[in-house]
Scaffold this motif. Structure first.
Motif, PDB file in Angstrom:
ATOM      1  N   LEU A  13       0.834  -1.202   0.000  1.00  0.00           N
ATOM      2  CA  LEU A  13       0.000   0.000   0.000  1.00  0.00           C
ATOM      3  C   LEU A  13       0.867   1.250   0.000  1.00  0.00           C
ATOM      4  O   LEU A  13       1.917   1.294   0.637  1.00  0.00           O
ATOM      5  N   HIS A  14       0.409   2.262  -0.730  1.00  0.00           N
ATOM      6  CA  HIS A  14       1.115   3.534  -0.765  1.00  0.00           C
ATOM      7  C   HIS A  14       1.162   4.133   0.644  1.00  0.00           C
ATOM      8  O   HIS A  14       0.154   4.161   1.367  1.00  0.00           O
ATOM      9  N   ALA A  15       2.336   4.625   1.041  1.00  0.00           N
ATOM     10  CA  ALA A  15       2.484   5.172   2.392  1.00  0.00           C
ATOM     11  C   ALA A  15       1.609   6.401   2.604  1.00  0.00           C
ATOM     12  O   ALA A  15       1.133   6.649   3.722  1.00  0.00           O
ATOM     13  N   GLY A  16       1.379   7.183   1.552  1.00  0.00           N
ATOM     14  CA  GLY A  16       0.536   8.361   1.701  1.00  0.00           C
ATOM     15  C   GLY A  16      -0.901   8.021   2.043  1.00  0.00           C
ATOM     16  O   GLY A  16      -1.598   8.823   2.688  1.00  0.00           O
ATOM     17  N   ALA A  17      -1.374   6.830   1.635  1.00  0.00           N
ATOM     18  CA  ALA A  17      -2.743   6.430   1.963  1.00  0.00           C
ATOM     19  C   ALA A  17      -2.908   6.248   3.460  1.00  0.00           C
ATOM     20  O   ALA A  17      -3.946   6.624   4.037  1.00  0.00           O
ATOM     21  N   TRP A  18      -1.894   5.682   4.123  1.00  0.00           N
ATOM     22  CA  TRP A  18      -1.979   5.530   5.570  1.00  0.00           C
ATOM     23  C   TRP A  18      -2.028   6.890   6.260  1.00  0.00           C
ATOM     24  O   TRP A  18      -2.773   7.070   7.234  1.00  0.00           O
ATOM     25  N   TRP A  19      -1.251   7.847   5.781  1.00  0.00           N
ATOM     26  CA  TRP A  19      -1.257   9.167   6.413  1.00  0.00           C
ATOM     27  C   TRP A  19      -2.587   9.880   6.185  1.00  0.00           C
ATOM     28  O   TRP A  19      -3.095  10.557   7.090  1.00  0.00           O
ATOM     29  N   LEU A  20      -3.169   9.759   4.998  1.00  0.00           N
ATOM     30  CA  LEU A  20      -4.472  10.373   4.765  1.00  0.00           C
ATOM     31  C   LEU A  20      -5.548   9.730   5.636  1.00  0.00           C
ATOM     32  O   LEU A  20      -6.438  10.416   6.162  1.00  0.00           O
ATOM     33  N   TRP A  21      -5.480   8.420   5.786  1.00  0.00           N
ATOM     34  CA  TRP A  21      -6.433   7.736   6.666  1.00  0.00           C
ATOM     35  C   TRP A  21      -6.288   8.219   8.103  1.00  0.00           C
ATOM     36  O   TRP A  21      -7.281   8.539   8.775  1.00  0.00           O
ATOM     37  N   ALA A  22      -5.052   8.299   8.599  1.00  0.00           N
ATOM     38  CA  ALA A  22      -4.833   8.728   9.988  1.00  0.00           C
ATOM     39  C   ALA A  22      -5.219  10.190  10.191  1.00  0.00           C
ATOM     40  O   ALA A  22      -5.798  10.549  11.220  1.00  0.00           O
ATOM     41  N   LEU A  23      -4.906  11.047   9.222  1.00  0.00           N
ATOM     42  CA  LEU A  23      -5.286  12.453   9.346  1.00  0.00           C
ATOM     43  C   LEU A  23      -6.804  12.613   9.312  1.00  0.00           C
ATOM     44  O   LEU A  23      -7.350  13.526   9.940  1.00  0.00           O
ATOM     45  N   GLY A  24      -7.490  11.746   8.570  1.00  0.00           N
ATOM     46  CA  GLY A  24      -8.953  11.781   8.600  1.00  0.00           C
ATOM     47  C   GLY A  24      -9.500  11.438   9.977  1.00  0.00           C
ATOM     48  O   GLY A  24     -10.422  12.100  10.476  1.00  0.00           O
ATOM     49  N   LEU A  25      -8.928  10.419  10.609  1.00  0.00           N
ATOM     50  CA  LEU A  25      -9.356  10.090  11.969  1.00  0.00           C
ATOM     51  C   LEU A  25      -9.027  11.226  12.945  1.00  0.00           C
ATOM     52  O   LEU A  25      -9.817  11.535  13.845  1.00  0.00           O
ATOM     53  N   ALA A  26      -7.855  11.846  12.769  1.00  0.00           N
ATOM     54  CA  ALA A  26      -7.487  12.956  13.641  1.00  0.00           C
ATOM     55  C   ALA A  26      -8.428  14.143  13.455  1.00  0.00           C
ATOM     56  O   ALA A  26      -8.790  14.827  14.422  1.00  0.00           O
ATOM     57  N   THR A  27      -8.829  14.406  12.211  1.00  0.00           N
ATOM     58  CA  THR A  27      -9.793  15.484  11.960  1.00  0.00           C
ATOM     59  C   THR A  27     -11.124  15.192  12.642  1.00  0.00           C
ATOM     60  O   THR A  27     -11.756  16.082  13.228  1.00  0.00           O
ATOM     61  N   ALA A  28     -11.559  13.944  12.565  1.00  0.00           N
ATOM     62  CA  ALA A  28     -12.797  13.573  13.253  1.00  0.00           C
ATOM     63  C   ALA A  28     -12.664  13.758  14.761  1.00  0.00           C
ATOM     64  O   ALA A  28     -13.599  14.202  15.430  1.00  0.00           O
ATOM     65  N   ALA A  29     -11.492  13.424  15.313  1.00  0.00           N
ATOM     66  CA  ALA A  29     -11.294  13.594  16.756  1.00  0.00           C
ATOM     67  C   ALA A  29     -11.311  15.056  17.157  1.00  0.00           C
ATOM     68  O   ALA A  29     -11.719  15.397  18.275  1.00  0.00           O
ATOM     69  N   SER A  30     -10.869  15.938  16.262  1.00  0.00           N
ATOM     70  CA  SER A  30     -10.858  17.365  16.591  1.00  0.00           C
ATOM     71  C   SER A  30     -12.251  17.983  16.599  1.00  0.00           C
ATOM     72  O   SER A  30     -12.404  19.111  17.061  1.00  0.00           O
ATOM     73  N   ARG A  31     -13.247  17.268  16.104  1.00  0.00           N
ATOM     74  CA  ARG A  31     -14.603  17.817  16.013  1.00  0.00           C
ATOM     75  C   ARG A  31     -15.510  17.363  17.145  1.00  0.00           C
ATOM     76  O   ARG A  31     -16.706  17.659  17.120  1.00  0.00           O
ATOM     77  N   THR A  32     -14.993  16.626  18.117  1.00  0.00           N
ATOM     78  CA  THR A  32     -15.849  16.134  19.199  1.00  0.00           C
ATOM     79  C   THR A  32     -15.073  16.105  20.503  1.00  0.00           C
ATOM     80  O   THR A  32     -13.832  16.007  20.498  1.00  0.00           O
TER      81      THR A  32
END
Length: 393
Positions: free
Chosen positions: A12-31
């Motif tokens: 898997l492309h390494a950038g995909a893991w970072w985008l996935w993790a940043l998406g989870l982090a963005t969700a955590a910042s909203r609650t």
């Protein structure tokens, strides 16, 4: 779609893991709901346990979890001794208050400690800890070298610095674990302040040796050399890149903030277009060649899209039901897990089923390297002369 074994072509492309993790982090910042934040931590931990390899950087996830717990404790200690801006009626304890001068108005040390203030501090610390754990998940899953190889030519030099910084924590954790294992094999204590001080010097020595070796490798590979580009193209590249990044920051702030959603998306798209144009022009200065470039396949889209979907759904839920994502500390109420935001968080589990499985060759190689490190650790690094590298009598 069954997940294949990870090879050079199917990894898997390494950038995909970072985008996935940043998406989870963005969700955590909203609650600030502790149940949702705990669910996000559970999703990240499950994916890491299912898809991480035995590489040195993959062992850094536990360190990020411990760092998150330390952050929560520090936030609670600050709220206990320095007070909280949240008013409350349930007094836990009253500390002796230190008198402060007039210029420090609004700041207090000691005084009344309320249950509402401590609950607010717990929610705030848990949010920050979840952000750190999401970043730790990306560090544990993404190969830094593969991530560096996929960067645009214009960002190669900056990317090297970022990748070196990202590998600092995993390498430090691996060195500490190796040295503690060596001390246990010698029958010496591996916990406590004294053991930490004795392990610190070999860890520092190893970090210095890696930095010297890295500098020599970068110089041998022509790092820093660039092709000749006309001054007008350089100025246009700088203008497009800097303006595009500023537009991306402003657009992202507009999308994530409570106000500014009207201009956020157009500004973000315009900034992305300008930044990509600047990166394309800046890539003309890079004279490096690409050997086996990284491929962004369907599985990378699924992994990155799952993280982005979690972020988008959480932002949407924050717009139509903000009270469900932010349980009040005043008055004290029991947190409730909202149904649809919780279901949207579970979308982040998709990489655990579609990402390629860690190859058995990688695990065997990592076990062999671990056995080699254990054989090398038959000599305690604390008993090695730092000048001659020979065991001391």
């Amino acid at each position: 779609m069954s997940a294949p074994q990870a090879t050079r072509t199917t990894a898997l492309h390494a950038g995909a893991w970072w985008l996935w993790a940043l998406g989870l982090a963005t969700a955590a910042s909203r609650t600030t709901d502790p149940l949702l934040l705990g669910l996000l931590v559970g999703v990240a931990g499950y994916v890491v346990a299912a898809r991480r390899t035995d590489a040195p950087w993959a062992r850094s996830y536990g360190a990020f979890v411990k760092l998150g717990l330390v952050v929560i404790v520090i936030r609670l200690v600050f709220a206990f001794f320095l007070g909280s801006p949240i008013p409350g009626t349930h007094t836990l304890v009253t500390l002796p208050e230190v008198p402060l001068p007039d210029w420090a108005k609004g700041v207090r040390i000691g005084g009344r400690v309320t249950a509402e203030g401590m609950v607010f501090a717990l929610y705030d610390g848990l949010k920050l800890a979840t952000l750190l754990i999401c970043v730790g998940a990306a560090n544990a899953l993404a190969n830094p070298a593969r991530l560096l190889k996929s960067l645009p030519g214009a960002l190669y030099e900056a990317g090297v610095a970022v990748v070196v910084a990202m590998t600092f924590a995993p390498n430090l954790v691996a060195d500490v674990q190796r040295l503690r294992a060596a001390r246990r094999l010698r029958g010496r204590p591996d916990r406590g302040v004294k053991a930490l001080l004795q392990v610190g010097l070999p860890v520092l020595e190893g970090a210095l040796e890696r930095s010297v070796a890295l500098a020599a490798a970068m110089d041998a590979r022509g790092y820093g050399r660039s092709a000749h580009v006309p001054p007008a193209v350089r100025h246009l590249t700088s203008l497009l890149t800097l303006g595009g990044l500023l537009g991306v920051c402003a657009g992202t702030y507009g999308l994530l903030g409570d106000t500014g959603s009207g201009y956020g998306l157009p500004l973000l798209l315009a900034g992305l277009a300008a930044a990509l144009a600047g990166l394309w022009l800046g890539g003309r200065r890079s004279v490096r060649s690409r050997y086996r470039p990284e491929r962004w396949g369907a599985r990378a889209w699924l992994v990155a899209g799952s993280g982005m979907a979690v972020a988008a759904l959480m932002i949407w839920a924050n717009a139509y039901a903000p009270a469900a994502l932010h349980p009040p500390a005043v008055p004290l109420t029991t947190p409730v897990l909202p149904l649809w935001p919780a279901v949207s968080v579970l979308v982040g589990l998709l990489p655990a089923f579609v990402a390629p499985l860690p190859s058995s060759a990688d695990r065997a190689g990592s076990r062999a390297a671990s056995r080699g490190r254990r054989r090398a650790s038959d000599v305690d690094p604390c008993d090695v002369d730092p000048c001659t590298k020979e065991p001391t009598p």
